[in-house]
Design a protein around this motif. Structure first.
Motif, PDB file in Angstrom:
ATOM      1  N   THR A  96       0.804  -1.233   0.000  1.00 20.95           N
ATOM      2  CA  THR A  96       0.000   0.000   0.000  1.00 20.95           C
ATOM      3  C   THR A  96       0.830   1.273   0.000  1.00 20.95           C
ATOM      4  O   THR A  96       0.288   2.362   0.076  1.00 20.95           O
ATOM      5  CB  THR A  96      -0.924   0.036   1.224  1.00 20.95           C
ATOM      6  N   LYS A 139      -0.252   3.709  -2.831  1.00 19.72           N
ATOM      7  CA  LYS A 139      -1.615   4.223  -2.685  1.00 19.72           C
ATOM      8  C   LYS A 139      -1.743   5.145  -1.478  1.00 19.72           C
ATOM      9  O   LYS A 139      -2.355   6.203  -1.560  1.00 19.72           O
ATOM     10  CB  LYS A 139      -2.595   3.058  -2.557  1.00 19.72           C
ATOM     11  N   GLY A 140      -1.190   4.724  -0.369  1.00 19.01           N
ATOM     12  CA  GLY A 140      -1.308   5.500   0.858  1.00 19.01           C
ATOM     13  C   GLY A 140      -2.652   5.276   1.536  1.00 19.01           C
ATOM     14  O   GLY A 140      -3.607   4.799   0.931  1.00 19.01           O
ATOM     15  N   ILE A 141      -2.696   5.609   2.807  1.00 13.65           N
ATOM     16  CA  ILE A 141      -3.921   5.546   3.591  1.00 13.65           C
ATOM     17  C   ILE A 141      -4.103   6.919   4.211  1.00 13.65           C
ATOM     18  O   ILE A 141      -3.277   7.360   5.004  1.00 13.65           O
ATOM     19  CB  ILE A 141      -3.847   4.452   4.671  1.00 13.65           C
ATOM     20  N   HIS A 142      -5.183   7.590   3.834  1.00 17.38           N
ATOM     21  CA  HIS A 142      -5.362   8.976   4.228  1.00 17.38           C
ATOM     22  C   HIS A 142      -6.550   9.214   5.155  1.00 17.38           C
ATOM     23  O   HIS A 142      -6.666  10.286   5.734  1.00 17.38           O
ATOM     24  CB  HIS A 142      -5.518   9.846   2.974  1.00 17.38           C
ATOM     25  N   THR A 143      -7.429   8.228   5.281  1.00 21.22           N
ATOM     26  CA  THR A 143      -8.604   8.399   6.130  1.00 21.22           C
ATOM     27  C   THR A 143      -8.839   7.144   6.945  1.00 21.22           C
ATOM     28  O   THR A 143      -8.308   6.065   6.627  1.00 21.22           O
ATOM     29  CB  THR A 143      -9.873   8.671   5.294  1.00 21.22           C
ATOM     30  N   GLU A 153     -10.354   4.491   4.713  1.00 19.08           N
ATOM     31  CA  GLU A 153      -9.371   3.759   3.902  1.00 19.08           C
ATOM     32  C   GLU A 153      -8.621   2.742   4.758  1.00 19.08           C
ATOM     33  O   GLU A 153      -8.374   1.619   4.330  1.00 19.08           O
ATOM     34  CB  GLU A 153      -8.371   4.728   3.263  1.00 19.08           C
ATOM     35  N   TYR A 154      -8.278   3.132   5.988  1.00 20.41           N
ATOM     36  CA  TYR A 154      -7.607   2.204   6.887  1.00 20.41           C
ATOM     37  C   TYR A 154      -8.513   1.009   7.210  1.00 20.41           C
ATOM     38  O   TYR A 154      -8.078  -0.141   7.174  1.00 20.41           O
ATOM     39  CB  TYR A 154      -7.178   2.900   8.176  1.00 20.41           C
TER      40      TYR A 154
END
Length: 140
Positions: A113, A116-120, A123-124
Motif C-alpha cells: 500500500t 496508494k497510501g492511507i489517508h482516512t 481507507e484504513y
C-alpha cells in the motif's frame, strides 16, 4: 398472513433504509442494529431471509464478500443470522484483539500500500478488512 421475506423492506436509498458505514466496527454494528429493528418491524423471521436482508443495503462489493462467508452460505439449523452478523463484525477494525500481525505479513501489507497510501479512517478500515479476508492475520 404477514410476509416473512424481504419483499416488504424499504428500497436501498429510501430514508427508512438502514445506513451502512464501514468506517468502524461500531458503525457497522449500528447498521446491524438498525437492520434488526427494521426486520422486527416488518416481521422478517426466517434466518435465511435476515441474512439476505443484511446484503440489501450495503455496496455490491461488500455484499459479494459477505455472501461467501460460511455462516451465510450454510443452511443448517445452527447457521443463524446472529452467527453471520458476528462473523461479519469480526472483520472490522476494533472488533477482535485476539488477532496479531506477523512481521512478514506487516511488511507485505505496508509494501503493498506504499504507493496508494492511507489517508482516512475509512481507507484504513477497508485496508484492514482486506488484510483479514486474505488471511494476513493469525490467532495468538
Amino acid at each position: 398472513m404477514a410476509s416473512t421475506g424481504c419483499d416488504k423492506l424499504p428500497l436501498k436509498r429510501s430514508k427508512e433504509a438502514p445506513r451502512y458505514d464501514p468506517s468502524s466496527r461500531d458503525a457497522v454494528a449500528e447498521y446491524f442494529e438498525e437492520l434488526e429493528r427494521l426486520l422486527a418491524r416488518e416481521g422478517v423471521t426466517s434466518e435465511e431471509e435476515k441474512k439476505k436482508a443484511a446484503l440489501l443495503y450495503v455496496p455490491i462489493d461488500v455484499a459479494k464478500t459477505w455472501k461467501v462467508l460460511q455462516t451465510f452460505t450454510n443452511k443448517g439449523p445452527t447457521d443463524t443470522y446472529e452467527k453471520f452478523r458476528d462473523e461479519v463484525l469480526g472483520f472490522y477494525v476494533g472488533s477482535d484483539s485476539s488477532h496479531v500481525w506477523s512481521r512478514a505479513q506487516l511488511n507485505k501489507l505496508v509494501n503493498d500500500t506504499r504507493e496508494k497510501g492511507i489517508h482516512t479512517l475509512e481507507e484504513y478500515s477497508e485496508f484492514y478488512r482486506e488484510g483479514r479476508w486474505k488471511g494476513w492475520s493469525r490467532s495468538k
